[in-house]
Design a protein around this motif. Structure first.
Motif: not given
Length: 274
Positions: A226-231, A235-238, A241-244
């Motif tokens: 999650v940390l890698q992806h959301n860098t 915000l909405e996509a992050a 992805y946090e929910t996933v």
């Protein structure tokens, strides 16, 4: 999974509890990346990734250097070409070359990596250090981008990792001047998370990694993803992805129950990944 001492010639691999320790072992060349080192690192990283008992990795170098980058005095594709590998080496035409696959290997490793930077990290060695999630360094740790000195622009992921660690302007300063950054400055700008005594560097890195491995292993791996992806995410996509990630992290029902029990009973949890 046991790591046999005789499995590798250019590195050593061991596991201390839930922490695997990979040591680049070409000290006479400051652990520069030869063809054999690259191939053995790929095999070792795959072994640790497949080992469910290894929940974090410490990466370090033997001798005076962490990694001096590509071995330019050797033979084969590492020395003679960074883009295309000849078929005789078992490679294929690939616009990213070995340096691209090297960076993707570290980025694709889904367990925390703690770099124990014992000396110089230059060129692709600096890229490798920056691919670690966190870095502890001895007072002898130092960084140098070096690419421009070889009439090269950055490769092996340096232009990706470096600005994410120190910001664009600091990355430009480091790459365009190719100056050496000693341990204290490296700590100040974020290349190092902390400086520890040289004689206890690996032990301190293992102890630090052990702090991570005390938590549920699936949640730990998803936290990294999650940390890698959301860098780089909006915000909405992050948030999506946090929910996933939350859903996947909770697919270890025994660890979920144990985490709640440990909280209620005010004790340290014991997690199995199940």
């Amino acid at each position: 999974m046991a790591y046999e001492a005789g499995d590798y010639e250019t590195l050593s691999l061991e596991r201390r509890g839930h922490v695997a320790v990979l040591t680049l072992n070409r000290p006479d060349r400051l652990n520069a990346i030869s063809v054999s080192l690259r191939e053995e690192v790929q095999a070792a990283v795959a072994a640790v990734k497949a080992d469910d008992e290894a929940r974090a990795l410490v990466l370090t170098g033997a001798g005076r250097g962490f990694c001096a980058g590509a071995d330019l005095l050797g033979t084969g594709p590492v020395a003679t070409g960074r883009v295309e590998e000849p078929a005789s080496q078992g490679g294929r035409l690939d616009e990213m070359g070995w340096v691209g696959r090297w960076a993707l290997m570290w980025q694709g490793f889904d367990k925390p990596i703690v770099g124990a930077i014992n000396g110089v990290a230059a060129g692709a060695g600096m890229s490798t250090a920056l691919a670690c999630d966190v870095r502890l360094g001895s007072p002898a740790a130092r960084f140098k981008s070096v690419f421009i000195e070889r009439s090269l622009s950055p490769d092996s992921g340096l232009s990706y990792f470096l600005p994410r660690v120190v910001g664009y302007a600091a990355a430009a300063d480091i790459i365009f001047t190719s100056r050496t950054l000693e341990a204290e400055e490296s700590l100040r700008i974020g290349l190092l998370n902390r400086i520890v005594p040289a004689e206890s560097l690996v032990d301190d890195a293992v102890a630090y990694a052990d702090l991570m491995t005390q938590w549920p292993p699936v949640a730990l791996r998803m936290s990294k993803r999650v940390l890698q992806h959301n860098t780089d995410a909006e915000l909405e996509a992050a948030l999506r992805y946090e929910t996933v990630g939350l859903g996947l992290a909770r697919k270890s029902p025994n660890d979920v129950k144990e985490s709640m029990a440990a909280f209620r009973e005010k004790r340290k949890g014991v997690y199995t990944g199940s």
